[in-house]
Design a protein around this motif. Sequence first.
Motif, PDB file in Angstrom:
ATOM      1  N   VAL A  45       0.735  -1.249  -0.078  1.00 31.54           N
ATOM      2  CA  VAL A  45       0.109  -0.055   0.156  1.00 31.54           C
ATOM      3  C   VAL A  45       0.895   1.203  -0.037  1.00 31.54           C
ATOM      4  O   VAL A  45       0.482   1.946  -0.781  1.00 31.54           O
ATOM      5  CB  VAL A  45      -0.954  -0.012   1.268  1.00 31.54           C
ATOM      6  N   GLU A  46       1.899   1.302   0.796  1.00 34.98           N
ATOM      7  CA  GLU A  46       2.479   2.778   1.015  1.00 34.98           C
ATOM      8  C   GLU A  46       3.422   2.611  -0.334  1.00 34.98           C
ATOM      9  O   GLU A  46       3.350   4.170  -0.598  1.00 34.98           O
ATOM     10  CB  GLU A  46       3.507   2.403   2.363  1.00 34.98           C
ATOM     11  N   PRO A  47       4.124   2.040  -0.851  1.00 29.24           N
ATOM     12  CA  PRO A  47       4.906   2.056  -2.028  1.00 29.24           C
ATOM     13  C   PRO A  47       3.797   2.700  -3.217  1.00 29.24           C
ATOM     14  O   PRO A  47       4.115   3.437  -4.026  1.00 29.24           O
ATOM     15  CB  PRO A  47       5.570   0.828  -2.465  1.00 29.24           C
ATOM     16  N   PHE A  48       2.802   1.977  -3.090  1.00 27.83           N
ATOM     17  CA  PHE A  48       1.491   2.390  -4.216  1.00 27.83           C
ATOM     18  C   PHE A  48       1.186   3.836  -4.027  1.00 27.83           C
ATOM     19  O   PHE A  48       1.280   4.725  -5.001  1.00 27.83           O
ATOM     20  CB  PHE A  48       0.475   1.461  -4.378  1.00 27.83           C
ATOM     21  N   ILE A  49       0.825   4.085  -3.019  1.00 31.28           N
ATOM     22  CA  ILE A  49       0.428   5.498  -2.561  1.00 31.28           C
ATOM     23  C   ILE A  49       1.486   6.556  -2.830  1.00 31.28           C
ATOM     24  O   ILE A  49       1.143   7.592  -3.340  1.00 31.28           O
ATOM     25  CB  ILE A  49      -0.041   5.581  -1.100  1.00 31.28           C
ATOM     26  N   LYS A  50       2.759   6.111  -2.467  1.00 30.27           N
ATOM     27  CA  LYS A  50       3.908   7.048  -2.793  1.00 30.27           C
ATOM     28  C   LYS A  50       4.026   7.340  -4.396  1.00 30.27           C
ATOM     29  O   LYS A  50       4.469   8.505  -4.671  1.00 30.27           O
ATOM     30  CB  LYS A  50       5.273   6.386  -2.183  1.00 30.27           C
ATOM     31  N   ARG A  51       3.810   6.148  -5.180  1.00 31.99           N
ATOM     32  CA  ARG A  51       3.982   6.535  -6.835  1.00 31.99           C
ATOM     33  C   ARG A  51       2.755   7.337  -7.121  1.00 31.99           C
ATOM     34  O   ARG A  51       2.833   7.665  -8.367  1.00 31.99           O
ATOM     35  CB  ARG A  51       3.983   5.151  -7.284  1.00 31.99           C
ATOM     36  N   GLU A  58      -5.146  11.169   1.981  1.00 32.86           N
ATOM     37  CA  GLU A  58      -4.732  10.926   3.403  1.00 32.86           C
ATOM     38  C   GLU A  58      -4.071   9.396   3.198  1.00 32.86           C
ATOM     39  O   GLU A  58      -4.527   8.574   2.216  1.00 32.86           O
ATOM     40  CB  GLU A  58      -6.182  10.338   4.196  1.00 32.86           C
ATOM     41  N   ASN A  59      -3.186   9.070   4.166  1.00 31.99           N
ATOM     42  CA  ASN A  59      -2.841   7.635   3.963  1.00 31.99           C
ATOM     43  C   ASN A  59      -2.204   7.380   5.683  1.00 31.99           C
ATOM     44  O   ASN A  59      -1.269   8.344   6.130  1.00 31.99           O
ATOM     45  CB  ASN A  59      -1.418   7.834   3.136  1.00 31.99           C
ATOM     46  N   SER A  60      -2.516   6.241   5.979  1.00 30.40           N
ATOM     47  CA  SER A  60      -1.965   6.016   7.383  1.00 30.40           C
ATOM     48  C   SER A  60      -2.560   4.270   7.519  1.00 30.40           C
ATOM     49  O   SER A  60      -3.149   4.041   6.948  1.00 30.40           O
ATOM     50  CB  SER A  60      -2.477   6.688   8.401  1.00 30.40           C
ATOM     51  N   LEU A  61      -1.679   3.839   8.403  1.00 32.24           N
ATOM     52  CA  LEU A  61      -1.953   2.315   8.546  1.00 32.24           C
ATOM     53  C   LEU A  61      -3.128   2.058   9.316  1.00 32.24           C
ATOM     54  O   LEU A  61      -4.187   1.252   8.971  1.00 32.24           O
ATOM     55  CB  LEU A  61      -1.110   1.771   9.766  1.00 32.24           C
ATOM     56  N   GLU A  62      -3.533   3.031  10.205  1.00 32.45           N
ATOM     57  CA  GLU A  62      -4.972   3.183  10.792  1.00 32.45           C
ATOM     58  C   GLU A  62      -6.008   3.206   9.738  1.00 32.45           C
ATOM     59  O   GLU A  62      -7.011   2.587   9.781  1.00 32.45           O
ATOM     60  CB  GLU A  62      -5.051   4.433  11.893  1.00 32.45           C
TER      61      GLU A  62
END
Length: 122
Positions: A45-51, A58-62
């Motif tokens: 998820v994090e790499p996809f959102i960064k790209r 918004e972006n968080s583990l929660e």
Amino acid sequence: VDVNTMDPLARWPRDEVARLLKGTGLVSRLDERRSQIQSDYKNIVEPFIKRHASFFRENSLELFEDMIAFVNGYSFTDDLIANPYISVSMVPGADILNHRSRNNARLLYRADRLEIVVCRAI
């Protein structure tokens, strides 16, 4: 649904979960699931959102945990399938038939198809 009011089991304190679910076998399954969610977030998820940052406010583990809890709350699962990515299904037709607590239909997983079987008059 306001995800800010959700209280998914994944966010309960571990000691409280262990106390309330002691002896059920669910504690270790929840620990495994928490670990898998964290890994999926970090590695997928994090790499996809960064790209694709321009598409996300918004972006968080929660938030990711909330989205998983929301989808799982409206999905059907087949416990006979070991892979959680295959076993969780969003089936709007079944959800429409079962919008009340007394279910009108059952969802059956077959080797080659998914069946919705009516249990009572609709």
